[in-house]
Design an enzyme around this catalytic site. Structure first.
Site, PDB file in Angstrom:
ATOM      1  N   ASN A  13       0.971  -1.092   0.034  1.00  0.00           N
ATOM      2  CA  ASN A  13       0.001  -0.234  -0.027  1.00  0.00           C
ATOM      3  C   ASN A  13       1.083   1.221   0.105  1.00  0.00           C
ATOM      4  OD1 ASN A  13      -1.318   2.465   1.055  1.00  0.00           O
ATOM      5  ND2 ASN A  13      -2.928   0.935   1.411  1.00  0.00           N
ATOM      6  N   ASP A  15      -0.203   4.525  -0.276  1.00  0.00           N
ATOM      7  CA  ASP A  15      -0.633   5.648   0.045  1.00  0.00           C
ATOM      8  C   ASP A  15      -0.119   6.952   0.813  1.00  0.00           C
ATOM      9  OD1 ASP A  15      -3.217   4.371  -0.793  1.00  0.00           O
ATOM     10  OD2 ASP A  15      -3.958   4.267   1.090  1.00  0.00           O
ATOM     11  N   HIS A  16       0.681   6.314   1.818  1.00  0.00           N
ATOM     12  CA  HIS A  16       1.661   7.032   2.433  1.00  0.00           C
ATOM     13  C   HIS A  16       2.700   7.855   1.551  1.00  0.00           C
ATOM     14  CE1 HIS A  16      -0.342   6.312   6.129  1.00  0.00           C
ATOM     15  NE2 HIS A  16       0.168   5.447   6.452  1.00  0.00           N
ATOM     16  N   ARG A  24       3.418  18.820   0.741  1.00  0.00           N
ATOM     17  CA  ARG A  24       4.159  19.906   0.079  1.00  0.00           C
ATOM     18  C   ARG A  24       3.522  20.390  -1.248  1.00  0.00           C
ATOM     19  NH1 ARG A  24       9.289  22.200  -0.033  1.00  0.00           N
ATOM     20  NH2 ARG A  24       9.409  21.478   2.096  1.00  0.00           N
ATOM     21  N   HIS A  56      -5.729   3.603  -1.883  1.00  0.00           N
ATOM     22  CA  HIS A  56      -7.115   3.912  -1.557  1.00  0.00           C
ATOM     23  C   HIS A  56      -7.449   5.375  -2.039  1.00  0.00           C
ATOM     24  CE1 HIS A  56      -9.867   4.400   2.230  1.00  0.00           C
ATOM     25  NE2 HIS A  56     -10.478   4.540   1.288  1.00  0.00           N
ATOM     26  N   ARG A  58      -9.727   7.995  -1.677  1.00  0.00           N
ATOM     27  CA  ARG A  58     -10.597   8.393  -0.558  1.00  0.00           C
ATOM     28  C   ARG A  58     -11.755   9.295  -1.216  1.00  0.00           C
ATOM     29  NH1 ARG A  58      -9.190   6.920   5.009  1.00  0.00           N
ATOM     30  NH2 ARG A  58     -10.776   7.908   5.451  1.00  0.00           N
ATOM     31  N   ARG A  62      -7.388  12.858   0.147  1.00  0.00           N
ATOM     32  CA  ARG A  62      -6.327  13.454   1.056  1.00  0.00           C
ATOM     33  C   ARG A  62      -4.973  12.772   0.748  1.00  0.00           C
ATOM     34  NH1 ARG A  62      -7.528  10.232   6.678  1.00  0.00           N
ATOM     35  NH2 ARG A  62      -9.497  11.136   6.354  1.00  0.00           N
ATOM     36  N   HIS A  63      -4.847  11.739   0.030  1.00  0.00           N
ATOM     37  CA  HIS A  63      -3.491  11.263  -0.164  1.00  0.00           C
ATOM     38  C   HIS A  63      -3.639  10.848  -1.921  1.00  0.00           C
ATOM     39  CE1 HIS A  63      -5.259   7.631   0.938  1.00  0.00           C
ATOM     40  NE2 HIS A  63      -4.785   7.643   2.197  1.00  0.00           N
ATOM     41  N   GLU A  83      -8.799   0.239  -2.998  1.00  0.00           N
ATOM     42  CA  GLU A  83      -9.617   0.356  -1.891  1.00  0.00           C
ATOM     43  C   GLU A  83     -10.424   1.321  -2.080  1.00  0.00           C
ATOM     44  OE1 GLU A  83      -7.035   0.852   1.504  1.00  0.00           O
ATOM     45  OE2 GLU A  83      -6.292  -0.989   1.209  1.00  0.00           O
ATOM     46  N   THR A 113      -6.895   6.944   9.730  1.00  0.00           N
ATOM     47  CA  THR A 113      -6.733   5.742   8.669  1.00  0.00           C
ATOM     48  C   THR A 113      -8.047   4.935   8.735  1.00  0.00           C
ATOM     49  OG1 THR A 113      -5.493   4.011   8.049  1.00  0.00           O
ATOM     50  CG2 THR A 113      -5.450   4.334  10.137  1.00  0.00           C
ATOM     51  N   THR A 114      -8.054   3.830   8.104  1.00  0.00           N
ATOM     52  CA  THR A 114      -9.399   3.113   8.041  1.00  0.00           C
ATOM     53  C   THR A 114      -9.636   2.541   9.496  1.00  0.00           C
ATOM     54  OG1 THR A 114      -9.099   2.511   5.805  1.00  0.00           O
ATOM     55  CG2 THR A 114     -10.876   1.323   6.811  1.00  0.00           C
ATOM     56  N   GLU A 164     -10.836  -9.393   3.419  1.00  0.00           N
ATOM     57  CA  GLU A 164      -9.651  -8.901   3.908  1.00  0.00           C
ATOM     58  C   GLU A 164      -9.914  -8.822   5.306  1.00  0.00           C
ATOM     59  OE1 GLU A 164      -7.124  -5.926   2.071  1.00  0.00           O
ATOM     60  OE2 GLU A 164      -6.477  -5.134   3.931  1.00  0.00           O
ATOM     61  N   HIS A 203      -3.750  -4.303   7.853  1.00  0.00           N
ATOM     62  CA  HIS A 203      -3.949  -3.253   8.855  1.00  0.00           C
ATOM     63  C   HIS A 203      -2.776  -3.416   9.882  1.00  0.00           C
ATOM     64  CE1 HIS A 203      -6.150   0.668   8.940  1.00  0.00           C
ATOM     65  NE2 HIS A 203      -5.403   0.539  10.253  1.00  0.00           N
ATOM     66  N   GLY A 204      -1.846  -2.556  10.013  1.00  0.00           N
ATOM     67  CA  GLY A 204      -0.770  -2.635  11.294  1.00  0.00           C
ATOM     68  C   GLY A 204      -0.121  -3.576  11.387  1.00  0.00           C
ATOM     69  N   GLY A 225       1.143  -1.154   4.345  1.00  0.00           N
ATOM     70  CA  GLY A 225       1.594   0.175   3.851  1.00  0.00           C
ATOM     71  C   GLY A 225       2.521   0.892   5.001  1.00  0.00           C
ATOM     72  N   HIS A 226       2.017   1.215   6.062  1.00  0.00           N
ATOM     73  CA  HIS A 226       2.299   2.327   7.085  1.00  0.00           C
ATOM     74  C   HIS A 226       4.084   1.476   7.529  1.00  0.00           C
ATOM     75  CE1 HIS A 226       2.268   5.421  10.120  1.00  0.00           C
ATOM     76  NE2 HIS A 226       3.193   4.457  10.580  1.00  0.00           N
TER      77      HIS A 226
HETATM   78  N1  PXP Z   1      -5.716  -3.154   4.210  1.00  0.00           N
HETATM   79  C1  PXP Z   1      -6.919  -1.805   4.394  1.00  0.00           C
HETATM   80  C2  PXP Z   1      -8.250  -2.278   3.749  1.00  0.00           C
HETATM   81  C3  PXP Z   1      -6.272  -0.495   4.779  1.00  0.00           C
HETATM   82  O1  PXP Z   1      -7.456   0.397   4.756  1.00  0.00           O
HETATM   83  C4  PXP Z   1      -5.263  -0.247   5.015  1.00  0.00           C
HETATM   84  C5  PXP Z   1      -4.668   1.023   5.474  1.00  0.00           C
HETATM   85  O2  PXP Z   1      -4.770   1.790   4.515  1.00  0.00           O
HETATM   86  C6  PXP Z   1      -4.145  -1.457   4.924  1.00  0.00           C
HETATM   87  C7  PXP Z   1      -4.384  -2.640   4.646  1.00  0.00           C
HETATM   88  C8  PXP Z   1      -2.795  -1.256   5.304  1.00  0.00           C
HETATM   89  O3  PXP Z   1      -2.737  -0.947   6.494  1.00  0.00           O
HETATM   90  P1  PXP Z   1      -1.202  -0.382   7.088  1.00  0.00           P
HETATM   91  O4  PXP Z   1      -0.772   0.950   6.503  1.00  0.00           O
HETATM   92  O5  PXP Z   1      -1.253  -0.138   8.672  1.00  0.00           O
HETATM   93  O6  PXP Z   1      -0.290  -1.447   6.886  1.00  0.00           O
END
Ligand code: PXP
Length: 254
Positions: A13, A15-16, A24, A56, A58, A62-63, A83, A113-114, A164, A203-204, A225-226
């Site tokens: 992911n 997004d970040h 910026r 994602h 949104r 935002r990103h 997403e 975040t979600t 998921e 997620h996480g 992602g993160h």
């Molecule tokens: N899966 C979904 C559906 C998400 O919304 C996210 C966060 O955007 C992720 C996975 C990835 O989560 P993380 O950025 O915490 O790894």
């Protein structure tokens, strides 16, 4: 005879990467000097071994921006996972983009975040309609849900291809509480598999918490992602992805 472990797939992911660019260049994300480049990050992720690229789009943009989604669709070589919240505006874009996969997620404007899983059981009709349109257009559809039997069953009943499982609670806890959540994820994965759903999770997730997830059977893909983008600050994106793939290598899907 020993069975070969199924390779666990990694969706990266990014997004970040767009979050940093927007910090910026919000007013001019297409400027010649706008950085970091989302496309560069996606292509580097693919070379490092990512099996798919997740973004994602949104409602508040935002990103990720609309143009990012179209550019990535054209240029990436692996699979695209989009997403999205279940809104007519984003659905119309998804039908134009034709991503390989869509993951339906809940969306609240104020969330960082979600936050929670999608209430599939509570919105069967509108989700079923969206799934039908996406599938008819060549996209496989996933539901991002909490590890809850009602949500797993509802996802199967309305025709989703995949679920998921939301691993946020698992990731945010340690010790017994994490083990409790891992048991919930295991039960949801077993039920989903019995109902014919592909099982993904995300997620996480980090290289630290991943071993505790490996009691969950039938996992096909992790979306991360993160942690990867955070690690990229110190070791680079390719190295971060390779570390994660190495950590995923010991998973046995059953
Ligand atoms: N899966 C979904 C559906 C998400 O919304 C996210 C966060 O955007 C992720 C996975 C990835 O989560 P993380 O950025 O915490 O790894």
């Amino acid at each position: 005879m020993l069975s070969m472990p199924n390779p666990l797939l990694l969706g990266v992911n990014i997004d970040h990467v767009a979050t940093l660019r927007q910090a910026r260049y919000r007013a001019m994300p297409d400027a010649h000097n706008a950085e970091p480049s989302l496309l560069r990050a996606a292509l580097d992720a693919e070379v490092a071994g990512a099996h798919s690229i997740t973004v994602h789009l949104r409602a508040d943009r935002r990103h990720i921006q609309d143009a990012d989604v179209f550019l990535l669709r054209r240029e990436i070589r692996t699979k695209m996972n989009l997403e999205m919240g279940n809104t007519p505006e984003i659905l119309a874009i998804a039908l134009q983009v034709r991503p390989d996969f869509v993951c339906m997620v809940p969306e609240n404007r104020e969330e960082v975040t979600t936050e929670g899983g999608l209430d599939v059981a509570g919105q069967r009709d509108s989700l079923a309609d969206t799934i039908r349109q996406l599938q008819a257009n060549g996209t496989r559809v996933s539901m991002f849900i909490d590890p809850d039997a009602e949500q797993v069953k509802a996802s199967a009943e309305i025709g989703a291809d995949m679920i998921e499982l939301h691993t946020g609670t698992f990731a945010n806890h340690q010790g017994q509480e994490r083990a409790f959540e891992a048991a919930r994820l295991k039960a949801a994965a077993e039920l989903g598999h019995c109902l014919g759903l592909q099982i993904n999770a995300g997620h996480g997730l980090t290289t630290e918490n991943l071993p505790d997830l490996f009691c969950v059977p039938h996992l096909t893909e992790l979306n991360i992602g993160h942690h990867l983008v955070s690690r990229a600050i110190t070791v680079g994106l390719a190295a971060a992805i390779k570390e994660m793939l190495a950590a995923m290598g010991t998973y046995h899907a059953w």
